[in-house]
Design a protein around this motif. Structure first.
Motif, PDB file in Angstrom:
ATOM      1  N   SER A 178       8.098 -25.901  86.128  1.00 23.94           N
ATOM      2  CA  SER A 178       8.895 -24.669  86.174  1.00 23.94           C
ATOM      3  C   SER A 178       8.091 -23.411  85.874  1.00 23.94           C
ATOM      4  N   ASN A 179       7.075 -23.511  85.023  1.00 21.98           N
ATOM      5  CA  ASN A 179       6.339 -22.327  84.596  1.00 21.98           C
ATOM      6  C   ASN A 179       5.081 -22.133  85.450  1.00 21.98           C
ATOM      7  N   LYS A 180       4.889 -20.917  85.953  1.00 19.08           N
ATOM      8  CA  LYS A 180       3.735 -20.631  86.812  1.00 19.08           C
ATOM      9  C   LYS A 180       2.409 -20.877  86.100  1.00 19.08           C
ATOM     10  N   PHE A 181       2.376 -20.531  84.821  1.00 20.89           N
ATOM     11  CA  PHE A 181       1.163 -20.737  84.026  1.00 20.89           C
ATOM     12  C   PHE A 181       0.765 -22.216  84.035  1.00 20.89           C
ATOM     13  N   ASN A 182       1.735 -23.088  83.810  1.00 17.26           N
ATOM     14  CA  ASN A 182       1.452 -24.524  83.809  1.00 17.26           C
ATOM     15  C   ASN A 182       1.047 -25.012  85.188  1.00 17.26           C
ATOM     16  N   GLN A 183       1.684 -24.491  86.213  1.00 18.82           N
ATOM     17  CA  GLN A 183       1.307 -24.859  87.585  1.00 18.82           C
ATOM     18  C   GLN A 183      -0.153 -24.510  87.855  1.00 18.82           C
ATOM     19  N   THR A 184      -0.567 -23.332  87.399  1.00 15.52           N
ATOM     20  CA  THR A 184      -1.946 -22.899  87.632  1.00 15.52           C
ATOM     21  C   THR A 184      -2.942 -23.850  86.987  1.00 15.52           C
ATOM     22  N   SER A 185      -2.654 -24.263  85.752  1.00 19.03           N
ATOM     23  CA  SER A 185      -3.557 -25.182  85.055  1.00 19.03           C
ATOM     24  C   SER A 185      -3.727 -26.480  85.831  1.00 19.03           C
ATOM     25  N   TYR A 186      -2.617 -27.028  86.321  1.00 19.79           N
ATOM     26  CA  TYR A 186      -2.706 -28.306  87.030  1.00 19.79           C
ATOM     27  C   TYR A 186      -3.274 -28.151  88.433  1.00 19.79           C
TER      28      TYR A 186
ATOM     29  N   LEU B  10      -6.400 -25.917  97.212  1.00 19.21           N
ATOM     30  CA  LEU B  10      -5.850 -25.908  95.859  1.00 19.21           C
ATOM     31  C   LEU B  10      -6.496 -24.815  95.003  1.00 19.21           C
ATOM     32  N   ALA B  11      -7.798 -24.651  95.142  1.00 24.67           N
ATOM     33  CA  ALA B  11      -8.504 -23.627  94.361  1.00 24.67           C
ATOM     34  C   ALA B  11      -8.051 -22.228  94.777  1.00 24.67           C
ATOM     35  N   GLN B  12      -7.856 -22.036  96.068  1.00 26.61           N
ATOM     36  CA  GLN B  12      -7.379 -20.736  96.541  1.00 26.61           C
ATOM     37  C   GLN B  12      -5.971 -20.460  96.019  1.00 26.61           C
ATOM     38  N   ARG B  13      -5.116 -21.474  96.063  1.00 31.03           N
ATOM     39  CA  ARG B  13      -3.760 -21.314  95.527  1.00 31.03           C
ATOM     40  C   ARG B  13      -3.798 -21.004  94.028  1.00 31.03           C
ATOM     41  N   THR B  14      -4.769 -21.601  93.324  1.00 33.48           N
ATOM     42  CA  THR B  14      -4.909 -21.348  91.889  1.00 33.48           C
ATOM     43  C   THR B  14      -5.142 -19.872  91.613  1.00 33.48           C
ATOM     44  N   VAL B  15      -6.127 -19.285  92.296  1.00 31.29           N
ATOM     45  CA  VAL B  15      -6.456 -17.882  92.004  1.00 31.29           C
ATOM     46  C   VAL B  15      -5.350 -16.955  92.491  1.00 31.29           C
ATOM     47  N   GLU B  16      -4.708 -17.303  93.602  1.00 31.11           N
ATOM     48  CA  GLU B  16      -3.618 -16.453  94.100  1.00 31.11           C
ATOM     49  C   GLU B  16      -2.434 -16.479  93.145  1.00 31.11           C
ATOM     50  N   LEU B  17      -2.130 -17.678  92.625  1.00 31.54           N
ATOM     51  CA  LEU B  17      -1.023 -17.779  91.678  1.00 31.54           C
ATOM     52  C   LEU B  17      -1.360 -17.066  90.378  1.00 31.54           C
ATOM     53  N   TYR B  18      -2.580 -17.267  89.892  1.00 35.00           N
ATOM     54  CA  TYR B  18      -3.015 -16.586  88.661  1.00 35.00           C
ATOM     55  C   TYR B  18      -2.942 -15.068  88.839  1.00 35.00           C
TER      56      TYR B  18
ATOM     57  N   SER C 291      -1.049 -13.424  90.691  1.00 38.46           N
ATOM     58  CA  SER C 291       0.330 -12.964  90.857  1.00 38.46           C
ATOM     59  C   SER C 291       1.040 -12.727  89.524  1.00 38.46           C
ATOM     60  N   TYR C 292       0.568 -13.357  88.441  1.00 36.96           N
ATOM     61  CA  TYR C 292       1.280 -13.193  87.178  1.00 36.96           C
ATOM     62  C   TYR C 292       0.386 -12.798  86.000  1.00 36.96           C
ATOM     63  N   LYS C 293      -0.911 -12.611  86.220  1.00 39.75           N
ATOM     64  CA  LYS C 293      -1.812 -12.371  85.096  1.00 39.75           C
ATOM     65  C   LYS C 293      -1.449 -11.128  84.290  1.00 39.75           C
ATOM     66  N   ASN C 294      -0.801 -10.154  84.922  1.00 42.46           N
ATOM     67  CA  ASN C 294      -0.397  -8.932  84.215  1.00 42.46           C
ATOM     68  C   ASN C 294       1.108  -8.871  83.967  1.00 42.46           C
ATOM     69  N   ASP C 295       1.770 -10.029  84.130  1.00 40.23           N
ATOM     70  CA  ASP C 295       3.226 -10.089  83.970  1.00 40.23           C
ATOM     71  C   ASP C 295       3.569 -10.762  82.644  1.00 40.23           C
ATOM     72  N   PRO C 296       4.033 -10.027  81.640  1.00 34.02           N
ATOM     73  CA  PRO C 296       4.323 -10.618  80.328  1.00 34.02           C
ATOM     74  C   PRO C 296       5.439 -11.656  80.370  1.00 34.02           C
ATOM     75  N   SER C 297       6.298 -11.594  81.378  1.00 35.31           N
ATOM     76  CA  SER C 297       7.399 -12.561  81.451  1.00 35.31           C
ATOM     77  C   SER C 297       6.912 -13.962  81.825  1.00 35.31           C
ATOM     78  N   ALA C 298       5.651 -14.076  82.275  1.00 42.45           N
ATOM     79  CA  ALA C 298       5.112 -15.385  82.632  1.00 42.45           C
ATOM     80  C   ALA C 298       4.703 -16.193  81.405  1.00 42.45           C
ATOM     81  N   ARG C 299       4.625 -15.547  80.249  1.00 42.69           N
ATOM     82  CA  ARG C 299       4.201 -16.246  79.029  1.00 42.69           C
ATOM     83  C   ARG C 299       5.218 -17.312  78.646  1.00 42.69           C
ATOM     84  N   PRO C 300       4.741 -18.563  78.436  1.00 43.26           N
ATOM     85  CA  PRO C 300       5.649 -19.625  77.973  1.00 43.26           C
ATOM     86  C   PRO C 300       6.322 -19.221  76.674  1.00 43.26           C
TER      87      PRO C 300
END
Length: 426
Positions: free
Chosen positions: A96-104, A125-133, A135-144
């Protein structure tokens, strides 16, 4: 890639520890079952384990969302390792959490890249990782929800490094060096190149060279060499660049002067901070041919013990440097103590590795302790708590140095050169 996976694993463990608030004994029970999932090779059994853990520990999506996300991630990775990529995608999508998706996602890309399996998919997969990261790296609502803000801010700054570098490594492997350089520079942004990992600097300079930036490569390699933080490959590339700039005679004098300065620096550091003076425990171990070797029989010689194992990635990575320094010091006895080799066929497993690689030359087999087979006699006697560990013993049988880990080729060589010199009384 080792560093990438270590960072990811650490983040996953951190999430579990932050979100699980049960009693210590119950927590340990849950962690042991999670560890069993890590070791399980049948992904369908992991699906069953995931559901049973959620049921038995009464996890819910409100209070334990991070735990459930990570259980789904473990299942996803087990399908990936089994080659079932569609089911990997299914369980990844359930996180459910984008942060966790990025790690995996990054873990999956690393795994495929390290195993050299389906690099096209690894790249996706690596490209999707950086694109997902991104997309939310500056979004505080993404924090678990259970991730403290201070820890989150720190982690998001650090996460850029493994995510971007994994993508850069895969692009480099596929010959897309221009794009790879762009992402490697993003990975290293804000990191002092003097402190960056050797593998990162090696990749970065190789990418710079591919784009014709030889002067910048020379500057970086020279700086790393002057502080003793390069690799054998980096030293070779520096020598080639020096030859182009100043010719063979001046190159030899120049690089030799750098090495002398490093040797003197390391000797002072070693003598002041690392030297010890203990009687080295005697031992009697068999080599791969069944010949018994004792420390007592080697009195009068400087002895280097290298505690290693075939399953230890840093141990294997350090072997080229160990081969180089052992050849440079035929007067020193180098003994490679294979420890932690559990199960049947340990001798055959080690012998097979040695036959395949032609090194190490002189291997001794450590012996499991009776009653506690996870511990080994000589490693325990020398208080080895991690491998690779190098032990230096002087001519009088005194244990002078003990160092654990593998920083880089040249750091290991410089350190051992200084230790050997001190042990010899030079």
């Amino acid at each position: 890639m080792k560093k990438n996976k270590s960072i990811i694993t650490l983040s996953i463990i951190l999430l579990f520890s932050l979100s699980w608030n049960a009693k210590a004994q119950t927590k340990q029970t849950m962690q042991s079952r999670i560890q069993s999932m890590n070791e399980e090779t049948d992904p369908e059994k992991n699906v069953v384990s995931m559901h049973s853990i959620i049921r038995d520990f009464k996890l819910d999506m409100v209070n334990n969302s991070e735990d459930i996300d990570n259980l789904k991630g473990l299942v996803a990775i087990s399908f990936l390792k089994a080659g079932a990529f569609q089911k990997f995608e299914v369980y990844l999508g359930l996180i459910s959490n984008k942060f966790n998706q990025t790690s995996y996602l990054n873990f999956a890309a690393c795994d495929l890249f390290e195993r050299k399996i389906n690099l096209d998919y690894a790249k996706v997969l690596a490209q999707r990782t950086v694109e997902l990261y991104d997309s939310y790296k500056n979004d505080p609502s993404a924090r678990p929800v259970n991730f403290p803000l201070e820890d989150w801010t720190w982690f998001m700054r650090r996460a850029a490094y493994p995510y971007y570098e994994t993508y850069a490594e895969i692009l480099h492997e596929k010959g897309e060096d221009k794009t790879a350089l762009f992402f490697e520079e993003k990975a290293l942004k804000g990191i002092d190149l003097e402190d960056a990992g050797t593998s990162s600097v090696s990749l970065y300079t190789a990418l710079l060279a591919s784009q014709g930036q030889e002067d910048k490569v020379y500057e970086i390699l020279l700086k790393r060499a002057s502080i003793g933080k390069s690799s054998l490959d980096m030293n070779l590339r520096l020598r080639k660049l020096c030859l182009k700039k100043m010719g063979s005679d001046r190159t030899s004098v120049f690089l030799d002067s750098i090495q002398r300065n490093i040797n003197n620096t390391y000797k002072v550091k070693i003598a002041k901070k690392m030297m010890i003076n203990l009687k080295a425990p005697d031992f009697s171990l068999s080599d791969l041919n069944g010949k018994r070797i004792t420390l007592a029989s080697l009195k009068g010689k400087v002895v280097v013990l290298d505690f290693w194992a075939t399953w230890c990635t840093p141990c294997i990575a350090s072997m080229p440097a160990m081969e180089k320094i052992s050849k440079a010091h035929p007067e020193v006895v180098f003994l490679f103590v294979a420890t932690g080799e559990n199960g049947k066929g340990a001798v055959q497993r080690v012998a097979s590795y040695v036959k395949k690689t032609k090194f190490p030359v002189h291997v001794l087999m450590d012996i499991p302790l009776k009653g506690t087979p996870e511990l080994f006699q000589v490693a325990s006697a020398y208080k080895v708590d991690g491998i690779p560990t190098k032990i230096v013993i002087d001519r009088k049988g005194k244990l002078r140095f003990s160092t654990t880990g593998y920083p880089s080729d040249t750091e290991l060589i410089n350190e051992l050169e200084a230790m050997i010199a001190v042990a010899k009384g030079q």
